[in-house]
Enzyme design. Structure first.
Site, PDB file in Angstrom:
ATOM      1  N   GLU A  41       0.826  -1.214   0.000  1.00 24.77           N
ATOM      2  CA  GLU A  41       0.000   0.000   0.000  1.00 24.77           C
ATOM      3  C   GLU A  41       0.858   1.261   0.000  1.00 24.77           C
ATOM      4  OE1 GLU A  41      -3.063   0.397  -0.632  1.00 24.77           O
ATOM      5  OE2 GLU A  41      -3.499  -1.734  -0.690  1.00 24.77           O
ATOM      6  N   TYR A 124      -5.912   6.576   4.860  1.00 21.93           N
ATOM      7  CA  TYR A 124      -6.083   5.616   3.765  1.00 21.93           C
ATOM      8  C   TYR A 124      -5.332   4.310   4.066  1.00 21.93           C
ATOM      9  CZ  TYR A 124      -5.232   3.048  -0.428  1.00 21.93           C
ATOM     10  OH  TYR A 124      -5.116   2.007  -1.298  1.00 21.93           O
ATOM     11  N   ASP A 142      -9.052   6.582  -1.152  1.00 22.24           N
ATOM     12  CA  ASP A 142      -8.051   7.366  -1.872  1.00 22.24           C
ATOM     13  C   ASP A 142      -8.740   8.048  -3.056  1.00 22.24           C
ATOM     14  OD1 ASP A 142      -8.538   5.313  -3.611  1.00 22.24           O
ATOM     15  OD2 ASP A 142      -6.450   4.736  -3.877  1.00 22.24           O
TER      16      ASP A 142
END
Ligand code: SF4
Length: 356
Positions: A41, A124, A142
């Site tokens: 991520e 996020y 996002d």
């Protein structure tokens, strides 16, 4: 429950079914650990999936777990990150890994609230790791997810505003099932829909979309009017003259300051502005170097989020290594041992192709 949340909840049900069929094989989805989810991520922020894959594979080969990341030497970390950009992401990864070892017994915390206390983890990433790695009912919002939700709801809110992101996050949280496997699926389904179907910069692929029947922008034929976003500030332009100083088979490099843009990375010496050949000679003399042949290089440009570098350059033969502020390296050493920003790609190509 508001009409918007009801629409999003219906979309969530369809997305979970769709994603179970549509899931793509990606390296970080093969037996993912929380470490792998977190790392992927962070790497995927600002970077395309295809570009991330080789970096991810190399990084996890070298640093297979939190302990290895916490103990990695800074130079090696930067070299592993070289080319991905936004280098503070790598530094924060290491900082967070050290905290995970010191404060959490080497295991990432499970909740978004605890995850957010770690360096480099914002709402996020906390949502993504909590839901994908720990199956918690947390959305990860996002730009991709904001775009899809904005179209689904034909929402005229400006997605650049933090208030819009917070509202959408709160609305999506209400649509999550109880903690469990479906939470992992749902977070990834929103991401996947934004990446592959409800795409940016072009017409969304509505005919393939599993939530088409619920989409208000599609119903109105107004998909491309959403999302609404306020204009960005224009980027600041910085002009610089890059100096490729050659002495025998070596050339000069120096280290950027420890804070600010591209902190701690290596680069070629440079001067502010677009300077003349004579100004380069004069400058080198002040550093105790006598310039021989000077050849202009092709200009280059690099775009950062808020700044553009416009670079001219000179290749300069110097007869002696006068200044101690530079390190003199061979092309082989430069490519092997020094982490340099992509901004200098064109100049790295010149030094590595030069025949000595
Ligand atoms: Fe996006 Fe089209 Fe699906 Fe609406 S129908 S969510 S605009 S892809």
């Amino acid at each position: 429950m508001s009409g918007e949340v009801m629409r999003l909840r219906e979309a969530a049900v369809r997305l979970i079914d769709w994603y179970r069929e549509a899931e793509r094989p990606l390296p970080w989805r093969e037996s993912p650990t929380p470490y792998h989810v977190w790392l992927s991520e962070i790497m995927l922020q600002q970077t395309r999936i295809e570009a991330v894959i080789p970096y991810y594979e190399r990084f996890t080969r070298e640093l297979p777990d939190v302990a290895a990341l916490a103990n990695v030497d800074d130079e090696k970390l930067m070299k592993l990150w070289e080319g991905l950009g936004y280098y503070s992401r790598a530094r924060n990864l290491k900082k967070a890994a050290i905290a995970v070892i010191a404060e959490h017994g080497g295991v990432l915390p499970r909740t978004a609230k605890e995850l957010r206390k770690l360096a480099g983890i914002g709402p996020y990433t906390a949502g993504a790791v909590a839901s994908i790695a720990f199956c918690q009912p947390e959305p990860a919002v996002d730009g991709n997810v904001l775009r899809v939700v904005s179209r689904l709801l034909a929402d005229p809110s400006d997605i650049m505003l933090p208030a819009t992101r917070e509202r959408v996050t709160a609305q999506l949280r209400e649509t999550y099932p109880a903690a469990g496997e479906a939470c992992r699926v749902l977070t990834q389904a929103w991401m996947e829909l934004g990446e592959r179907v409800c795409i940016p910069n072009g017409t969304p692929r509505c005919e393939e979309c599993p939530v088409r029947a619920l989409c208000l922008a599609h119903e109105a034929g107004a998909e491309e009017e959403y999302p609404v976003r306020s204009a960005k500030k224009p980027r600041r332009i910085e002009q610089r003259t890059v100096l490729l100083l050659f002495c025998g088979d070596r050339f000069a490099v120096c280290r950027r300051p420890e804070s600010g843009l591209l902190a701690g990375l290596w680069e070629f010496p440079s001067l502010e502005g677009e300077v003349s050949e004579q100004a380069v000679r004069d400058h080198l003399r002040t550093l105790g170097m006598e310039a021989g042949m000077i050849t202009p290089t092709a200009p280059a440009k690099h775009i950062f989020t808020h700044i553009e570098w416009h670079m001219s350059g000179f290749a300069v033969d110097v007869s002696k290594i006068g200044s101690s502020e530079f390190v003199w390296v061979t092309a082989e050493e430069w490519l092997r041992d020094y982490a340099a920003p992509t901004a200098y790609k064109a100049f790295t190509k010149l030094v590595s192709e030069r025949e000595f």
